[in-house]
Design a protein around this motif. Structure first.
Motif, PDB file in Angstrom:
ATOM      1  N   ASP A   3       0.857  -1.200   0.000  1.00  0.00           N
ATOM      2  CA  ASP A   3       0.000   0.000   0.000  1.00  0.00           C
ATOM      3  C   ASP A   3       0.889   1.246   0.000  1.00  0.00           C
ATOM      4  O   ASP A   3       0.510   2.288  -0.517  1.00  0.00           O
ATOM      5  CB  ASP A   3      -0.870   0.029   1.269  1.00  0.00           C
ATOM      6  N   GLU A   4       2.060   1.113   0.638  1.00  0.00           N
ATOM      7  CA  GLU A   4       2.965   2.267   0.758  1.00  0.00           C
ATOM      8  C   GLU A   4       4.389   1.823   0.426  1.00  0.00           C
ATOM      9  O   GLU A   4       4.802   0.738   0.829  1.00  0.00           O
ATOM     10  CB  GLU A   4       2.947   2.808   2.205  1.00  0.00           C
ATOM     11  N   ILE A   5       5.101   2.688  -0.306  1.00  0.00           N
ATOM     12  CA  ILE A   5       6.529   2.428  -0.564  1.00  0.00           C
ATOM     13  C   ILE A   5       7.335   3.592  -0.001  1.00  0.00           C
ATOM     14  O   ILE A   5       7.025   4.761  -0.275  1.00  0.00           O
ATOM     15  CB  ILE A   5       6.816   2.292  -2.072  1.00  0.00           C
ATOM     16  N   TYR A   6       8.357   3.262   0.778  1.00  0.00           N
ATOM     17  CA  TYR A   6       9.281   4.276   1.286  1.00  0.00           C
ATOM     18  C   TYR A   6      10.606   4.060   0.582  1.00  0.00           C
ATOM     19  O   TYR A   6      11.272   3.038   0.818  1.00  0.00           O
ATOM     20  CB  TYR A   6       9.450   4.117   2.812  1.00  0.00           C
ATOM     21  N   ASN A   7      10.967   4.982  -0.305  1.00  0.00           N
ATOM     22  CA  ASN A   7      12.208   4.803  -1.072  1.00  0.00           C
ATOM     23  C   ASN A   7      13.372   5.483  -0.364  1.00  0.00           C
ATOM     24  O   ASN A   7      13.689   6.646  -0.622  1.00  0.00           O
ATOM     25  CB  ASN A   7      12.053   5.345  -2.492  1.00  0.00           C
ATOM     26  N   LEU A   8      14.016   4.732   0.518  1.00  0.00           N
ATOM     27  CA  LEU A   8      15.120   5.274   1.325  1.00  0.00           C
ATOM     28  C   LEU A   8      16.476   4.843   0.781  1.00  0.00           C
ATOM     29  O   LEU A   8      17.510   5.317   1.252  1.00  0.00           O
ATOM     30  CB  LEU A   8      14.985   4.797   2.780  1.00  0.00           C
ATOM     31  N   ALA A   9      16.499   3.942  -0.195  1.00  0.00           N
ATOM     32  CA  ALA A   9      17.785   3.444  -0.689  1.00  0.00           C
ATOM     33  C   ALA A   9      18.522   4.536  -1.445  1.00  0.00           C
ATOM     34  O   ALA A   9      17.935   5.281  -2.231  1.00  0.00           O
ATOM     35  CB  ALA A   9      17.561   2.242  -1.612  1.00  0.00           C
ATOM     36  N   ALA A  10      19.824   4.621  -1.183  1.00  0.00           N
ATOM     37  CA  ALA A  10      20.668   5.577  -1.909  1.00  0.00           C
ATOM     38  C   ALA A  10      22.124   5.357  -1.548  1.00  0.00           C
ATOM     39  O   ALA A  10      22.430   4.801  -0.487  1.00  0.00           O
ATOM     40  CB  ALA A  10      20.290   7.015  -1.542  1.00  0.00           C
ATOM     41  N   GLN A  11      23.001   5.809  -2.430  1.00  0.00           N
ATOM     42  CA  GLN A  11      24.409   6.010  -2.059  1.00  0.00           C
ATOM     43  C   GLN A  11      24.347   7.344  -1.322  1.00  0.00           C
ATOM     44  O   GLN A  11      24.269   8.399  -1.952  1.00  0.00           O
ATOM     45  CB  GLN A  11      25.264   6.056  -3.334  1.00  0.00           C
ATOM     46  N   SER A  12      24.371   7.301   0.004  1.00  0.00           N
ATOM     47  CA  SER A  12      23.947   8.481   0.760  1.00  0.00           C
ATOM     48  C   SER A  12      25.105   9.341   1.277  1.00  0.00           C
ATOM     49  O   SER A  12      24.873  10.303   1.996  1.00  0.00           O
ATOM     50  CB  SER A  12      23.070   8.042   1.940  1.00  0.00           C
ATOM     51  N   HIS A  13      26.348   9.005   0.899  1.00  0.00           N
ATOM     52  CA  HIS A  13      27.489   9.782   1.415  1.00  0.00           C
ATOM     53  C   HIS A  13      27.912  10.854   0.399  1.00  0.00           C
ATOM     54  O   HIS A  13      28.316  10.544  -0.721  1.00  0.00           O
ATOM     55  CB  HIS A  13      28.660   8.845   1.728  1.00  0.00           C
ATOM     56  N   VAL A  14      27.859  12.108   0.836  1.00  0.00           N
ATOM     57  CA  VAL A  14      28.112  13.240  -0.073  1.00  0.00           C
ATOM     58  C   VAL A  14      29.548  13.224  -0.593  1.00  0.00           C
ATOM     59  O   VAL A  14      29.793  13.357  -1.797  1.00  0.00           O
ATOM     60  CB  VAL A  14      27.798  14.570   0.644  1.00  0.00           C
ATOM     61  N   LYS A  15      30.528  13.033   0.294  1.00  0.00           N
ATOM     62  CA  LYS A  15      31.940  13.049  -0.147  1.00  0.00           C
ATOM     63  C   LYS A  15      32.205  11.896  -1.117  1.00  0.00           C
ATOM     64  O   LYS A  15      32.872  12.064  -2.144  1.00  0.00           O
ATOM     65  CB  LYS A  15      32.859  12.953   1.084  1.00  0.00           C
ATOM     66  N   ILE A  16      31.653  10.724  -0.808  1.00  0.00           N
ATOM     67  CA  ILE A  16      31.873   9.555  -1.674  1.00  0.00           C
ATOM     68  C   ILE A  16      31.237   9.776  -3.048  1.00  0.00           C
ATOM     69  O   ILE A  16      31.720   9.265  -4.052  1.00  0.00           O
ATOM     70  CB  ILE A  16      31.360   8.266  -0.970  1.00  0.00           C
ATOM     71  N   SER A  17      30.191  10.591  -3.108  1.00  0.00           N
ATOM     72  CA  SER A  17      29.540  10.835  -4.415  1.00  0.00           C
ATOM     73  C   SER A  17      30.482  11.529  -5.404  1.00  0.00           C
ATOM     74  O   SER A  17      30.313  11.405  -6.606  1.00  0.00           O
ATOM     75  CB  SER A  17      28.239  11.633  -4.244  1.00  0.00           C
ATOM     76  N   PHE A  18      31.505  12.242  -4.884  1.00  0.00           N
ATOM     77  CA  PHE A  18      32.496  12.843  -5.783  1.00  0.00           C
ATOM     78  C   PHE A  18      33.425  11.770  -6.348  1.00  0.00           C
ATOM     79  O   PHE A  18      34.047  11.955  -7.375  1.00  0.00           O
ATOM     80  CB  PHE A  18      33.332  13.902  -5.046  1.00  0.00           C
ATOM     81  N   GLU A  19      33.545  10.662  -5.628  1.00  0.00           N
ATOM     82  CA  GLU A  19      34.424   9.573  -6.075  1.00  0.00           C
ATOM     83  C   GLU A  19      33.703   8.582  -6.982  1.00  0.00           C
ATOM     84  O   GLU A  19      34.306   7.982  -7.859  1.00  0.00           O
ATOM     85  CB  GLU A  19      35.021   8.850  -4.859  1.00  0.00           C
ATOM     86  N   ILE A  20      32.372   8.407  -6.770  1.00  0.00           N
ATOM     87  CA  ILE A  20      31.581   7.502  -7.637  1.00  0.00           C
ATOM     88  C   ILE A  20      30.338   8.256  -8.148  1.00  0.00           C
ATOM     89  O   ILE A  20      29.200   7.880  -7.843  1.00  0.00           O
ATOM     90  CB  ILE A  20      31.221   6.172  -6.915  1.00  0.00           C
ATOM     91  N   PRO A  21      30.569   9.304  -8.959  1.00  0.00           N
ATOM     92  CA  PRO A  21      29.454  10.150  -9.383  1.00  0.00           C
ATOM     93  C   PRO A  21      28.453   9.437 -10.296  1.00  0.00           C
ATOM     94  O   PRO A  21      27.242   9.665 -10.199  1.00  0.00           O
ATOM     95  CB  PRO A  21      30.144  11.306 -10.131  1.00  0.00           C
ATOM     96  N   GLU A  22      28.976   8.554 -11.158  1.00  0.00           N
ATOM     97  CA  GLU A  22      28.088   7.906 -12.130  1.00  0.00           C
ATOM     98  C   GLU A  22      27.168   6.907 -11.426  1.00  0.00           C
ATOM     99  O   GLU A  22      25.953   6.880 -11.673  1.00  0.00           O
ATOM    100  CB  GLU A  22      28.978   7.196 -13.146  1.00  0.00           C
ATOM    101  N   TYR A  23      27.746   6.124 -10.520  1.00  0.00           N
ATOM    102  CA  TYR A  23      26.914   5.186  -9.757  1.00  0.00           C
ATOM    103  C   TYR A  23      25.895   5.952  -8.910  1.00  0.00           C
ATOM    104  O   TYR A  23      24.721   5.568  -8.809  1.00  0.00           O
ATOM    105  CB  TYR A  23      27.780   4.278  -8.855  1.00  0.00           C
ATOM    106  N   THR A  24      26.338   7.066  -8.322  1.00  0.00           N
ATOM    107  CA  THR A  24      25.440   7.849  -7.465  1.00  0.00           C
ATOM    108  C   THR A  24      24.251   8.358  -8.278  1.00  0.00           C
ATOM    109  O   THR A  24      23.098   8.318  -7.820  1.00  0.00           O
ATOM    110  CB  THR A  24      26.210   9.021  -6.813  1.00  0.00           C
ATOM    111  N   ALA A  25      24.522   8.816  -9.514  1.00  0.00           N
ATOM    112  CA  ALA A  25      23.438   9.296 -10.383  1.00  0.00           C
ATOM    113  C   ALA A  25      22.478   8.153 -10.711  1.00  0.00           C
ATOM    114  O   ALA A  25      21.250   8.327 -10.721  1.00  0.00           O
ATOM    115  CB  ALA A  25      24.023   9.888 -11.661  1.00  0.00           C
ATOM    116  N   ASP A  26      23.053   6.969 -10.949  1.00  0.00           N
ATOM    117  CA  ASP A  26      22.233   5.819 -11.337  1.00  0.00           C
ATOM    118  C   ASP A  26      21.305   5.389 -10.190  1.00  0.00           C
ATOM    119  O   ASP A  26      20.085   5.285 -10.365  1.00  0.00           O
ATOM    120  CB  ASP A  26      23.163   4.675 -11.761  1.00  0.00           C
TER     121      ASP A  26
END
Ligand code: NAP
Ligand code: G4F
Length: 352
Positions: A75-98
């Motif tokens: 009935d409800e979906i909570y979409n909490l999944a993410a690469q959630s680390h801001v600094k790491i997103s600079f190291e894996i930007p493409e995966y983070t976007a995906d």
């Protein structure tokens, strides 16, 4: 009995939300990635609950999302999944976007498919973030403040925010964005600054570590408690109409303040050497030892200097209010890490 599907169930927020929904009588499906080890510390204690089940999936894999939805029929979906680390997103930007950006449209498309196939209506929560405000154009930030993200993480979440809003407006889906400011807890990931500090202060107190290495001490964040924020997520999906809401405490503090408060709670007297930038150190005034040093490798290519949220809309329309404020949050995290460490060092009875 309502059914919820939670992505990111093994994370800080996912584990608290699962406990909260189970206590409300929900059946909960946790969406988990395949891993080489079965241990998922934050949710391991929940497996004895017959209303809690796992489904395999990955936000980077459309078919797994569709299969999970068909199995759970939530009935409800909570979409909490993410690469959630801001600094790491600079190291894996493409995966983070995906995962953080395209992953959300994969989920929304799967919801549309299942709704068409079955006639069922599914309510959707997207974990949006105060990182959208980035180089903030006004203080405090509220739902109407323009976005200016400063990292691959923030930019991926910007796409996720707008695609959620677009599917609401285009297809009449019940889809909400919770624009959540930083929220912490004893379950916070160990490489976020608050938890890194509380773990290291506990180690210094027990004499098994000498010094914490940190980056920018002057960034300010609006820090609340994860337990308060997951309740806000649920409230958004109980409304008659879907909308977007800021959840924040309305108070901000610098990393430096968090650090000083953590040492204070642990009973370790410290003082800055008063130097600027990478030359600054905090010295233990009882022993003369340096307990905090600056390591520039923790600086970010672009920083978010000040975040401060205005949760008035959530207060008015959801009746939501944070219960835990800064000092109690620091104390809870220090106490929890002291206890955890003492258990590791001295066994289940703690310090003898
Ligand atoms: P977290 O502890 O880092 O948890 C992230 C979760 O996402 C984990 O369960 C992780 O699974 C899962 N995940 C990562 N990539 C995935 C993928 N490709 N497919 C499926 N699952 C994947 O994060 P959190 O602090 O609980 O935050 C929850 C959400 O709120 C995140 O979306 C975050 O960006 C957002 N948010 C957090 C805050 C905050 O202050 N905490 C503020 C605003 C927004 P594994 O265990 O397998 O790694
Ligand atoms: O704890 P942080 O890594 O959290 P940040 O970047 O604010 O992101 C968190 O909150 C967002 C909501 O605003 C979420 F969307 C996101 O998923 C995540 O949960 O860093 C906080 C501040 C930054 O300014 C950073 O530069 O602390 C500063 N900092 C200083 N030394 C450090 C360190 N951050 C980390 N992680 N590690 C350090 O050693």
């Amino acid at each position: 009995m309502k059914t919820a599907l939670i992505t990111g169930v093994t994370g800080q927020d996912g584990s608290y939300l699962t406990e909260f929904l189970l206590s409300k009588g929900y059946k909960v499906y946790g969406f988990v990635r395949r891993t080489s080890e079965m241990k998922r510390a934050r949710i391991d204690p929940l497996h004895s609950n017959p209303n809690f089940k796992l489904v395999y999936g990955d936000l980077c894999d459309s078919s797994s999302i569709l299969n999970a939805l068909r199995k759970a029929m939530p009935d409800e979906i909570y979409n909490l999944a993410a690469q959630s680390h801001v600094k790491i997103s600079f190291e894996i930007p493409e995966y983070t976007a995906d995962a953080n950006g395209v992953g959300v449209v994969r989920m929304l498309e799967a919801i549309r498919r299942v709704e068409e196939e079955t006639g069922k209506k599914i309510r959707f929560y997207q974990a949006s973030t105060s990182e959208l405000y980035g180089k903030a154009v006004e203080i405090p930030q509220k739902e109407t403040t323009s976005f200016y993200p400063r990292s691959p993480y923030g930019i991926a979440k910007l796409y996720a925010f707008w695609i959620t809003k677009n599917y609401r407006e285009s297809y009449g889906m019940f889809a909400c964005n919770g624009i959540l400011f930083n929220h912490e807890s004893p379950r916070r990931g160990e490489n976020f600054v608050t938890r890194k500090i509380t773990i290291e202060v506990a180690k210094i107190k027990e004499g098994i570590s000498k010094c914490i290495y940190l980056g920018n001490l002057d960034a300010k964040r609006d820090w609340g408690h994860a337990k308060d924020y997951i309740e806000g997520m649920w409230l958004m999906l109980q409304k008659e109409k879907p909308d977007d809401y800021v959840l924040a405490t309305g108070e901000n503090h610098s990393v430096r303040e968090f650090l000083e408060e953590a040492f204070r709670v642990a009973g370790i007297p410290i003082k800055s050497n008063g130097k600027k930038g990478i030359h600054e150190e905090y010295i233990r005034t009882d022993t003369g030892e340096a307990v905090v040093k600056i390591d520039p490798s923790y600086y970010r290519p672009a920083e978010v200097d000040v975040l401060l949220g205005d949760p008035s809309k959530a207060k008015k329309e959801l009746g939501w209010k944070p219960k835990v404020m800064f000092r109690d949050l620091v104390k809870e995290m220090i106490d929890a890490d002291m206890k955890l460490l003492q258990k590791e060092l001295y066994g289940s009875k703690g310090r003898r």
